[in-house]
Design an enzyme around this catalytic site. Structure first.
Site, PDB file in Angstrom:
ATOM      1  CD  GLU A 144     -21.389 -12.397  24.234  1.00 42.89           C
ATOM      2  OE1 GLU A 144     -21.163 -11.204  24.534  1.00 42.89           O
ATOM      3  OE2 GLU A 144     -20.499 -13.211  23.930  1.00 42.89           O
TER       4      GLU A 144
ATOM      5  CG  ASP B 223     -13.490 -16.382  20.972  1.00 40.64           C
ATOM      6  OD1 ASP B 223     -12.393 -15.791  21.082  1.00 40.64           O
ATOM      7  OD2 ASP B 223     -14.230 -16.230  19.976  1.00 40.64           O
TER       8      ASP B 223
ATOM      9  CG  ASN C 185     -17.588 -17.427  14.599  1.00 42.66           C
ATOM     10  OD1 ASN C 185     -17.950 -17.457  13.436  1.00 42.66           O
ATOM     11  ND2 ASN C 185     -16.310 -17.429  14.947  1.00 42.66           N
TER      12      ASN C 185
ATOM     13  CB  CYS D 285      -0.874  -1.599   8.031  1.00 42.52           C
ATOM     14  SG  CYS D 285      -2.358  -2.247   7.250  1.00 42.52           S
TER      15      CYS D 285
ATOM     16  CB  CYS E  17      -0.907  -0.002   1.231  1.00 44.31           C
ATOM     17  SG  CYS E  17      -1.993   1.450   1.340  1.00 44.31           S
TER      18      CYS E  17
ATOM     19  CB  CYS F  86      -8.075 -11.087  20.414  1.00 44.75           C
ATOM     20  SG  CYS F  86      -9.030 -10.432  21.802  1.00 44.75           S
TER      21      CYS F  86
END
Length: 469
Positions: free
Chosen positions: A347, A395, A331, A89, A80, A421
């Site tokens: 959840e 998760d 998911n 990024c 890019c 994450c």
């Protein structure tokens, strides 16, 4: 040769030469200058670079590479042209395979720090990769009208700045969104209320062009469908609303307006009441509906691979009862229900629980329960926690699940698969699970966010001999 020290209030204007010793977890080069640690954006280990100061702090300085004097073998030309300016990024100058190797090293270092396990003693899961360009399906684009830039700016923030990058393309957003940046800039510039639109939420779903095959399985070509949610701080004029609708019609996108909080989001084009997008998991013959403001994974290709690997590690059979914690809209829950006897998804968001139930009904799954619960509070008194579970999917968000790790361990599941994450909180929670009697079987990384320093990881744990309390 000694260098003159500069006070924290005034930055040196001349570039300095540095040799990069290693990389930080944020992907910045680490060097030493004038007795202080220097973090150098855009530099790679082993390189000699020329860099300008960006910030000076008490214990370290921050700099930005302006010239690479001795490039690393893993340095590449960023795909890019805006990579050096845009803050979206930070690793486009690093080869893609080297990026995931770096992310794996971050995970292993965090696990070693938390558990004492040396990297060579940890079995590695396959490194999961997919497309490294045009993969991003969810984003929040900043909007601002700047007269000296010729009108509206739409995109991501600049590095080390609150300014919006002057960009008209993006190699990370899916192409169907990237091509809209320039038209959106022109659109915003022409609106009467252009100063009242601070952001545009992007959500991308899929349309199944050829429907289902004769056996009822999801098949055929998937076409992307873009939805844009325009946040506006003041009511839009009728002329502006019509301009937005005409834009949506011309670009074949779904248009939503957001005059206030998330509960004010409403669809204005196409003029139907179905405020949903879809994504598909063909391996499990699943269609999942979601609202454009719902949390969904931004990288569909990697998401499918993560689900496949996670369920394989769980070794599911029709005798298993599975607990899926932090399940979102289902998911993992729905895919697990294709293979297990029963799945319970939990959840914190009632809205996501409703969405999960909708998706279970949509896919004809009757072996799923969804429950809303605060998973940062004790769970042992919950009715669903009193059930027997043979396998657990975990998760959590970036903060991890430390508040309930001991209670999760007490449920006595044979296998736990933890998707994370944030490698730091995964490592911390890994240490807690090991203390509770579980064994770390394997761990690995998935490149959910190519060209960024975000580390998505997975670990699988096997139960020890300790009985359920």
């Amino acid at each position: 040769m000694s260098r003159r020290r500069h006070g924290r209030g005034k930055l040196p204007t001349e570039p300095v030469s540095l040799v990069i010793e290693s990389l930080s977890h944020e992907g910045r080069g680490i060097a030493h200058l004038d007795g202080k640690v220097a973090f150098v954006d855009g530099a790679l280990e082993g390189e000699q670079v020329s860099a300008n100061y960006v910030r000076r702090r008490g214990r370290f300085d921050e700099l930005k590479t302006v010239e690479v004097l001795n490039p690393s073998s893993i340095r590449v030309t960023p795909p890019c042209e805006f990579a050096g300016l845009c803050g979206g990024c930070s690793l486009q100058h690093m080869d893609s395979d080297a990026q995931i190797e770096f992310k794996q090293s971050v995970l292993l270092e965090q696990i070693q720090h938390a558990t004492g396990k040396a990297p060579d003693d940890i079995e590695l899961l396959p490194k999961l990769q997919d497309a490294t360009q045009f993969y991003r399906r969810k984003a929040r684009l900043a909007v601002r009208v700047v007269s000296k830039k010729g009108g509206g700016l739409v995109g991501f923030r600049e590095k080390y700045s609150s300014f919006i990058a002057d960009m008209d393309d993006c190699k990370v957003l899916v192409e169907e969104v990237a091509v809209l940046i320039r038209p959106l800039r022109d659109l915003i510039t022409g609106l009467q209320g252009c100063l009242d639109i601070p952001q545009i939420e992007v959500a991308v779903g899929e349309e199944l062009l050829n429907g289902e095959d004769a056996a009822g399985s999801v098949s055929g070509e998937l076409r992307l469908r873009v939805a844009l949610v325009f946040r506006h701080l003041q009511p839009l004029s009728e002329a502006d609303t019509q301009s937005l609708i005409q834009f949506a019609q011309a670009q074949s996108i779904h248009l939503y307006l957001q005059p206030g909080g998330n509960d004010t989001v409403h669809k204005v084009f196409p003029r139907d009441s179905f405020e949903r997008l879809q994504y598909y998991l063909p391996e499990f013959n699943l269609q999942l509906n979601f609202h454009p403001m719902d949390f969904t994974q931004i990288n569909a290709g990697i998401n499918r691979k993560i689900i496949s690997q996670a369920l394989s590690l769980l070794e599911l059979s029709h005798d298993d009862t599975v607990l899926d914690l932090f399940c979102g809209l289902g998911n993992f829950t729905l895919a697990a229900a294709r293979l297990a006897k029963k799945v319970v998804g939990v959840e914190g968001s009632q809205e996501m629980v409703i969405r999960g139930s909708e998706n279970a009904s949509l896919n004809g799954l009757s072996n799923i329960e969804f429950h809303a619960a605060d998973l940062f509070q004790p769970i042992s008194e919950k009715d669903w926690a009193a059930q027997e579970y043979s396998k657990i999917i975990l998760d959590p968000p970036r903060s991890g699940a430390i508040e309930i790790i001991s209670e999760i361990a007490n449920l006595g599941a044979k296998i736990i698969v933890y998707i994370s994450c944030n490698p730091a909180t995964l490592a911390r929670d890994t240490a807690e699970l090991i203390s509770a009697g579980y064994q770390l079987r394997a761990a690995g990384v998935m490149d959910m966010f190519p060209h960024t320093t975000h580390v998505e990881s997975m670990a699988v744990f096997d139960a020890g001999k300790r009985p359920r309390k």
